[in-house]
Design an enzyme around this catalytic site. Structure first.
Site, PDB file in Angstrom:
ATOM      1  N   LYS A 121     -43.584 -42.977  -3.785  1.00  0.00           N
ATOM      2  CA  LYS A 121     -44.143 -42.676  -5.450  1.00  0.00           C
ATOM      3  C   LYS A 121     -45.523 -42.006  -5.410  1.00  0.00           C
ATOM      4  O   LYS A 121     -46.112 -41.742  -6.174  1.00  0.00           O
ATOM      5  CB  LYS A 121     -43.946 -43.703  -6.035  1.00  0.00           C
ATOM      6  CG  LYS A 121     -42.736 -44.493  -6.397  1.00  0.00           C
ATOM      7  CD  LYS A 121     -42.669 -45.544  -7.276  1.00  0.00           C
ATOM      8  CE  LYS A 121     -41.651 -46.222  -7.519  1.00  0.00           C
ATOM      9  NZ  LYS A 121     -40.874 -46.952  -6.310  1.00  0.00           N
ATOM     10  N   ARG A 124     -26.020 -41.189  -9.636  1.00  0.00           N
ATOM     11  CA  ARG A 124     -25.921 -42.663  -9.723  1.00  0.00           C
ATOM     12  C   ARG A 124     -25.971 -42.958 -11.268  1.00  0.00           C
ATOM     13  O   ARG A 124     -27.319 -42.576 -11.825  1.00  0.00           O
ATOM     14  CB  ARG A 124     -26.892 -43.481  -8.958  1.00  0.00           C
ATOM     15  CG  ARG A 124     -27.060 -43.008  -7.349  1.00  0.00           C
ATOM     16  CD  ARG A 124     -28.120 -43.634  -6.705  1.00  0.00           C
ATOM     17  NE  ARG A 124     -29.297 -42.764  -7.114  1.00  0.00           N
ATOM     18  CZ  ARG A 124     -30.560 -43.178  -6.585  1.00  0.00           C
ATOM     19  NH1 ARG A 124     -30.638 -44.013  -5.626  1.00  0.00           N
ATOM     20  NH2 ARG A 124     -31.609 -42.543  -7.151  1.00  0.00           N
ATOM     21  N   GLU A 129     -39.044 -39.501  -7.187  1.00  0.00           N
ATOM     22  CA  GLU A 129     -39.421 -39.935  -5.606  1.00  0.00           C
ATOM     23  C   GLU A 129     -38.914 -39.281  -4.850  1.00  0.00           C
ATOM     24  O   GLU A 129     -37.750 -38.416  -4.603  1.00  0.00           O
ATOM     25  CB  GLU A 129     -38.568 -41.624  -5.562  1.00  0.00           C
ATOM     26  CG  GLU A 129     -39.215 -42.584  -6.629  1.00  0.00           C
ATOM     27  CD  GLU A 129     -38.521 -43.897  -6.464  1.00  0.00           C
ATOM     28  OE1 GLU A 129     -38.178 -44.070  -5.349  1.00  0.00           O
ATOM     29  OE2 GLU A 129     -38.782 -44.786  -7.225  1.00  0.00           O
ATOM     30  N   ARG A 181     -31.856 -48.424 -15.142  1.00  0.00           N
ATOM     31  CA  ARG A 181     -32.063 -48.154 -13.757  1.00  0.00           C
ATOM     32  C   ARG A 181     -30.544 -47.970 -13.154  1.00  0.00           C
ATOM     33  O   ARG A 181     -29.435 -48.567 -13.573  1.00  0.00           O
ATOM     34  CB  ARG A 181     -32.415 -49.646 -12.854  1.00  0.00           C
ATOM     35  CG  ARG A 181     -33.838 -50.195 -13.436  1.00  0.00           C
ATOM     36  CD  ARG A 181     -33.930 -51.246 -13.074  1.00  0.00           C
ATOM     37  NE  ARG A 181     -33.166 -52.476 -13.445  1.00  0.00           N
ATOM     38  CZ  ARG A 181     -33.207 -53.730 -12.947  1.00  0.00           C
ATOM     39  NH1 ARG A 181     -34.035 -54.057 -11.934  1.00  0.00           N
ATOM     40  NH2 ARG A 181     -32.241 -54.538 -13.394  1.00  0.00           N
ATOM     41  N   ARG A 224     -29.175 -38.803  -6.359  1.00  0.00           N
ATOM     42  CA  ARG A 224     -29.842 -38.934  -5.126  1.00  0.00           C
ATOM     43  C   ARG A 224     -29.280 -37.579  -4.217  1.00  0.00           C
ATOM     44  O   ARG A 224     -28.099 -37.514  -3.980  1.00  0.00           O
ATOM     45  CB  ARG A 224     -29.444 -40.092  -4.501  1.00  0.00           C
ATOM     46  CG  ARG A 224     -29.445 -40.197  -2.887  1.00  0.00           C
ATOM     47  CD  ARG A 224     -30.946 -39.982  -2.404  1.00  0.00           C
ATOM     48  NE  ARG A 224     -31.816 -41.098  -3.124  1.00  0.00           N
ATOM     49  CZ  ARG A 224     -32.173 -42.247  -2.427  1.00  0.00           C
ATOM     50  NH1 ARG A 224     -31.679 -42.546  -1.595  1.00  0.00           N
ATOM     51  NH2 ARG A 224     -33.136 -42.788  -3.174  1.00  0.00           N
ATOM     52  N   ASP A 241     -34.857 -38.246  -5.536  1.00  0.00           N
ATOM     53  CA  ASP A 241     -34.280 -38.585  -6.773  1.00  0.00           C
ATOM     54  C   ASP A 241     -34.711 -37.934  -7.788  1.00  0.00           C
ATOM     55  O   ASP A 241     -35.725 -37.659  -8.301  1.00  0.00           O
ATOM     56  CB  ASP A 241     -34.692 -40.059  -7.149  1.00  0.00           C
ATOM     57  CG  ASP A 241     -34.348 -40.982  -6.086  1.00  0.00           C
ATOM     58  OD1 ASP A 241     -33.301 -40.823  -5.399  1.00  0.00           O
ATOM     59  OD2 ASP A 241     -34.784 -42.157  -5.976  1.00  0.00           O
ATOM     60  N   LYS A 255     -43.459 -49.034 -13.323  1.00  0.00           N
ATOM     61  CA  LYS A 255     -42.713 -49.483 -12.175  1.00  0.00           C
ATOM     62  C   LYS A 255     -43.713 -49.772 -11.013  1.00  0.00           C
ATOM     63  O   LYS A 255     -44.622 -49.111 -11.090  1.00  0.00           O
ATOM     64  CB  LYS A 255     -41.626 -48.470 -11.811  1.00  0.00           C
ATOM     65  CG  LYS A 255     -41.951 -47.013 -11.509  1.00  0.00           C
ATOM     66  CD  LYS A 255     -40.759 -46.516 -11.279  1.00  0.00           C
ATOM     67  CE  LYS A 255     -41.014 -44.882 -11.383  1.00  0.00           C
ATOM     68  NZ  LYS A 255     -39.916 -43.961 -11.126  1.00  0.00           N
ATOM     69  N   ASN A 288     -37.976 -40.313  -0.959  1.00  0.00           N
ATOM     70  CA  ASN A 288     -37.743 -41.588  -0.178  1.00  0.00           C
ATOM     71  C   ASN A 288     -37.605 -41.449   1.252  1.00  0.00           C
ATOM     72  O   ASN A 288     -36.644 -40.523   1.830  1.00  0.00           O
ATOM     73  CB  ASN A 288     -36.268 -42.418  -0.800  1.00  0.00           C
ATOM     74  CG  ASN A 288     -36.363 -42.787  -2.149  1.00  0.00           C
ATOM     75  OD1 ASN A 288     -36.755 -43.868  -2.492  1.00  0.00           O
ATOM     76  ND2 ASN A 288     -36.019 -41.823  -3.089  1.00  0.00           N
TER      77      ASN A 288
END
Length: 321
Positions: free
Chosen positions: A128, A227, A284, A235, A213, A275, A163, A286
């Site tokens: 993040k 997703r 994000e 979420r 993703r 994401d 978050k 990752n």
């Protein structure tokens, strides 16, 4: 294909792996299919002694059989700089001091053994925070501990998401409506629970249609999966009940990948999951233990594990020249 490699996988306990969707397990299966030898160890098993980095590890074989998915050999002490060709750093977050320490230790074998992803790059690219380098693709975002700042941000954007800065798998992600109900209590909770600031973003209603993703291998798009949140959820993480759906990339998403790709490749971030919400909002990047390749391959008939090993083998070849 190269000669068989010795591969040490730094990951969580094999007993807890959910083989139906676990990306690390899929990568291990692919390595084994290519004739490579696998060893398993957990991050606490690392020891630095006499300038050498040692891991107490076991040879492991894997198979896609639920309840009987792995078999260990006898314990051995691996010199990670001399005894193995590749270390896969694949333990799940939290991205805490233990995780950071492991990156420092693995950085000591640079030049001897290829570590994927590059440990210094992982340490310097928390999900993040690294994404802030690409703020032009992000929804309005703030990082703070200040309640007054959060209230001002809420007033500006109407609805927000709060978050943890180092959270994972959708844990502790909160949607706050325009009335700001319980916002003060929520900020108090975050500040009491974590010493670091937290992230606040403008709420993107398009999240109801899914959070995409996208997986990049050595800077190139390998595939994507959408997703979709469960009923009553914002979420979309599969770990909290989201469902996977086949998808394609939008032009904006391709633009994002083109912008990120060269920097990921340069940093040695060989396996990355980004994401994106609504086909345009990057949230994000990752790099610690990205997931999603099992669903991507199931929908697209691809073999992302093989792509990862082809990229690793190419990196090894360039190191040896």
């Amino acid at each position: 294909m190269t000669a068989p490699l010795n591969i040490a996988v730094q990951m969580d306990p094999m007993e807890g792996i959910k083989i139906g969707g676990d990306s690390t397990f899929a990568i291990m299966l692919s390595a084994q299919a290519r004739g490579h030898r696998l060893y398993h160890y957990e991050a606490p098993a690392l020891t630095m002694r006499g300038g050498r980095l040692i891991a107490k590890a076991r040879p492991v074989t894997v198979q896609r059989v639920e309840g009987d998915h792995f078999s260990f050999g006898d314990w051995t002490s691996l010199d990670l700089g001399r005894d193995v060709d590749v270390v896969l750093m694949r333990q799940d977050p939290p991205f805490d001091l233990s995780y950071i320490t492991a990156t420092h230790l693995l950085e000591r074998i640079e030049g001897e053994t290829l570590v994927v992803n590059n440990p210094a790059a992982v340490r310097n690219a928390p999900e993040k925070l690294f994404v802030l380098d690409y703020a032009r693709f992000m929804p309005p975002t703030m990082i703070t501990r200040d309640l007054a700042e959060v209230k001002s941000f809420l007033a500006e954007h109407g609805e927000i998401v709060v978050k943890p800065l180092y959270g994972n798998a959708g844990n502790a992600v909160f949607h706050v409506g325009g009335d700001g109900a319980n916002l003060s209590a929520l900020v108090e909770l975050f500040n009491a629970s974590w010493v670091e600031p937290f992230m606040v973003q403008a709420f993107i209603p398009a999240v109801s249609a899914g959070d995409k993703r996208i997986v990049l291998v050595d800077g190139e798009v390998a595939g994507a999966v959408n997703r979709v949140p469960g009923k009553g959820e914002i979420r979309s993480n599969l770990a909290v009940g989201g469902s996977a759906a086949k998808t394609e990339l939008t032009e904006r998403e391709r633009e994002i990948c083109v912008a990120l790709g060269p920097e990921l490749k340069k940093r040695g971030l060989l396996f990355v999951g980004i994401d994106v919400i609504g086909g345009e909002w990057l949230t994000e990047i990752n790099v610690t233990s990205p997931t999603g390749i099992v669903s991507i391959d199931a929908f697209n008939g691809t073999d992302t594990g093989a792509m990862i090993w082809e990229a690793i083998e190419a990196r090894l070849a360039s190191m040896q020249r």
